[in-house]
Motif scaffolding. Structure first.
Motif, PDB file in Angstrom:
ATOM      1  N   GLN A 191       0.833  -1.205   0.000  1.00  0.00           N
ATOM      2  CA  GLN A 191       0.000   0.000   0.000  1.00  0.00           C
ATOM      3  C   GLN A 191       0.867   1.254   0.000  1.00  0.00           C
ATOM      4  OE1 GLN A 191      -2.598  -0.274   3.399  1.00  0.00           O
ATOM      5  NE2 GLN A 191      -3.576  -2.156   2.667  1.00  0.00           N
ATOM      6  N   ALA A 192       1.930   1.230   0.784  1.00  0.00           N
ATOM      7  CA  ALA A 192       2.832   2.379   0.858  1.00  0.00           C
ATOM      8  C   ALA A 192       3.515   2.607  -0.487  1.00  0.00           C
ATOM      9  CB  ALA A 192       3.876   2.157   1.954  1.00  0.00           C
ATOM     10  N   ASP A 193       3.989   1.526  -1.110  1.00  0.00           N
ATOM     11  CA  ASP A 193       4.645   1.642  -2.415  1.00  0.00           C
ATOM     12  C   ASP A 193       3.682   2.185  -3.468  1.00  0.00           C
ATOM     13  OD1 ASP A 193       7.035   0.690  -1.360  1.00  0.00           O
ATOM     14  OD2 ASP A 193       6.791  -1.347  -2.151  1.00  0.00           O
ATOM     15  N   ALA A 194       2.429   1.737  -3.420  1.00  0.00           N
ATOM     16  CA  ALA A 194       1.431   2.225  -4.374  1.00  0.00           C
ATOM     17  C   ALA A 194       1.160   3.716  -4.146  1.00  0.00           C
ATOM     18  CB  ALA A 194       0.136   1.422  -4.250  1.00  0.00           C
ATOM     19  N   ALA A 195       1.052   4.117  -2.898  1.00  0.00           N
ATOM     20  CA  ALA A 195       0.827   5.531  -2.589  1.00  0.00           C
ATOM     21  C   ALA A 195       2.024   6.364  -3.049  1.00  0.00           C
ATOM     22  CB  ALA A 195       0.592   5.716  -1.086  1.00  0.00           C
ATOM     23  N   TYR A 196       3.227   5.861  -2.809  1.00  0.00           N
ATOM     24  CA  TYR A 196       4.447   6.563  -3.233  1.00  0.00           C
ATOM     25  C   TYR A 196       4.476   6.710  -4.754  1.00  0.00           C
ATOM     26  CZ  TYR A 196       9.426   7.628  -3.720  1.00  0.00           C
ATOM     27  OH  TYR A 196      10.626   8.212  -4.041  1.00  0.00           O
ATOM     28  N   ALA A 197       4.180   5.628  -5.448  1.00  0.00           N
ATOM     29  CA  ALA A 197       4.219   5.632  -6.918  1.00  0.00           C
ATOM     30  C   ALA A 197       3.200   6.604  -7.507  1.00  0.00           C
ATOM     31  CB  ALA A 197       3.983   4.227  -7.460  1.00  0.00           C
ATOM     32  N   GLU A 199       2.350  11.900   1.645  1.00  0.00           N
ATOM     33  CA  GLU A 199       1.958  11.906   3.068  1.00  0.00           C
ATOM     34  C   GLU A 199       1.407  10.539   3.479  1.00  0.00           C
ATOM     35  OE1 GLU A 199       2.270  14.232   5.408  1.00  0.00           O
ATOM     36  OE2 GLU A 199       2.940  15.924   4.184  1.00  0.00           O
ATOM     37  N   GLU A 200       0.544  10.002   2.632  1.00  0.00           N
ATOM     38  CA  GLU A 200      -0.039   8.672   2.914  1.00  0.00           C
ATOM     39  C   GLU A 200       1.053   7.608   2.947  1.00  0.00           C
ATOM     40  OE1 GLU A 200      -2.989   5.430   0.755  1.00  0.00           O
ATOM     41  OE2 GLU A 200      -3.099   7.531   0.132  1.00  0.00           O
ATOM     42  N   ALA A 201       1.942   7.648   1.964  1.00  0.00           N
ATOM     43  CA  ALA A 201       3.034   6.678   1.904  1.00  0.00           C
ATOM     44  C   ALA A 201       3.915   6.799   3.145  1.00  0.00           C
ATOM     45  CB  ALA A 201       3.856   6.884   0.639  1.00  0.00           C
ATOM     46  N   LEU A 202       4.245   8.009   3.512  1.00  0.00           N
ATOM     47  CA  LEU A 202       5.100   8.233   4.684  1.00  0.00           C
ATOM     48  C   LEU A 202       4.455   7.653   5.940  1.00  0.00           C
ATOM     49  CD1 LEU A 202       7.680   9.501   5.801  1.00  0.00           C
ATOM     50  CD2 LEU A 202       6.415  11.651   6.044  1.00  0.00           C
ATOM     51  N   ASP A 203       3.162   7.888   6.115  1.00  0.00           N
ATOM     52  CA  ASP A 203       2.462   7.335   7.283  1.00  0.00           C
ATOM     53  C   ASP A 203       2.538   5.815   7.301  1.00  0.00           C
ATOM     54  OD1 ASP A 203       1.783   9.871   8.168  1.00  0.00           O
ATOM     55  OD2 ASP A 203      -0.254   9.802   7.347  1.00  0.00           O
ATOM     56  N   LEU A 204       2.368   5.198   6.129  1.00  0.00           N
ATOM     57  CA  LEU A 204       2.396   3.730   6.060  1.00  0.00           C
ATOM     58  C   LEU A 204       3.808   3.183   6.317  1.00  0.00           C
ATOM     59  CD1 LEU A 204      -0.005   3.322   3.028  1.00  0.00           C
ATOM     60  CD2 LEU A 204      -0.434   2.541   5.375  1.00  0.00           C
ATOM     61  N   TYR A 205       4.829   3.822   5.736  1.00  0.00           N
ATOM     62  CA  TYR A 205       6.201   3.372   5.995  1.00  0.00           C
ATOM     63  C   TYR A 205       6.551   3.532   7.476  1.00  0.00           C
ATOM     64  CZ  TYR A 205       7.068   3.156   0.949  1.00  0.00           C
ATOM     65  OH  TYR A 205       7.015   2.839  -0.382  1.00  0.00           O
ATOM     66  N   SER A 259      14.529   3.430   3.367  1.00  0.00           N
ATOM     67  CA  SER A 259      14.945   4.069   2.119  1.00  0.00           C
ATOM     68  C   SER A 259      13.832   4.961   1.569  1.00  0.00           C
ATOM     69  CB  SER A 259      15.338   3.007   1.086  1.00  0.00           C
ATOM     70  OG  SER A 259      15.737   3.613  -0.126  1.00  0.00           O
ATOM     71  N   ARG A 260      12.629   4.427   1.520  1.00  0.00           N
ATOM     72  CA  ARG A 260      11.509   5.212   1.000  1.00  0.00           C
ATOM     73  C   ARG A 260      11.162   6.375   1.924  1.00  0.00           C
ATOM     74  NH1 ARG A 260       8.179   3.143  -3.264  1.00  0.00           N
ATOM     75  NH2 ARG A 260       9.708   2.585  -4.838  1.00  0.00           N
ATOM     76  N   THR A 261      11.230   6.149   3.227  1.00  0.00           N
ATOM     77  CA  THR A 261      10.983   7.234   4.175  1.00  0.00           C
ATOM     78  C   THR A 261      11.993   8.352   3.956  1.00  0.00           C
ATOM     79  OG1 THR A 261      10.015   5.729   5.809  1.00  0.00           O
ATOM     80  CG2 THR A 261      10.855   7.834   6.639  1.00  0.00           C
ATOM     81  N   GLY A 262      13.260   7.982   3.779  1.00  0.00           N
ATOM     82  CA  GLY A 262      14.293   8.977   3.516  1.00  0.00           C
ATOM     83  C   GLY A 262      14.043   9.735   2.227  1.00  0.00           C
TER      84      GLY A 262
END
Length: 182
Positions: free
Chosen positions: A12-18, A23-29, A44-47
């Motif tokens: 879910q986080a990767d999909a939000a990031y892509a 913000e959504e991705a960051l919360d999930l990571y 890595s993704r959070t960074g």
């Protein structure tokens, strides 16, 4: 948190990031990292996200932690290179980009990053070589994707009576794609 749940949250986080929902991705990571601080991909993704948001110190901490956990994660090296680049330290960025390329020599983005760093450092010949490699890899990826699409389409088309043979369709599509890329 069970591995299956963690994997689903990472998806879910990767999909939000892509899709640019940072913000959504960051919360999930962060949810994953709160449960298990040893997930290099989440660091890595959070960074990467924090760097895009301008929090370079926190971004660097996460990227260094990702590399500590998994020294062979090319995205973490590339993202740390991006951070150095943002700060104007093009030599440090170049070293990180080189490491990312060593780890994943088929990623055109890493060569594009090399190009930018070489260019900033005035190493024009190497910059040209890097961008040519990036373009070549992108063409190869497009051709591979087109072939896969043709194969998939060809299977569906061949089931219909009176259609062109799959081999002919594939040859036509590859020729059209090659002409478009020239």
């Amino acid at each position: 948190m069970e591995n299956e749940v963690r994997s689903e949250i990472l998806k879910q986080a990767d999909a939000a990031y892509a899709s640019g929902r940072l913000e959504e991705a960051l919360d999930l990571y962060r949810q994953v990292l709160a449960d298990d601080d040893s997930v290099a991909w989440a660091h890595s993704r959070t960074g990467a996200i924090l760097a895009q948001m301008g929090d370079l110190e926190a971004a660097e901490a996460h990227l260094r932690r990702a590399i500590e956990l998994d020294p062979n994660l090319p995205q973490a090296h590339s993202n740390l290179g991006n951070l150095h680049y943002q700060r104007g330290d093009f030599a440090a960025a170049l070293e990180k980009y080189k490491r990312a390329v060593e780890l994943d020599p088929n990623n055109p983005t890493f060569y594009e990053n090399l190009h930018a760093a070489y260019k900033k450092l005035g190493r024009i010949g190497e910059a040209v070589d890097a961008i040519k490699r990036a373009q070549r890899l992108k063409r190869q990826q497009l051709q591979t994707g087109a072939r896969a699409e043709v194969a998939s389409t060809g299977t569906r088309v061949s089931r219909r009576a009176g259609c062109l043979p799959v081999g002919l369709l594939a040859a036509l599509l590859v020729a059209l794609l090659a002409a478009a890329l020239s």
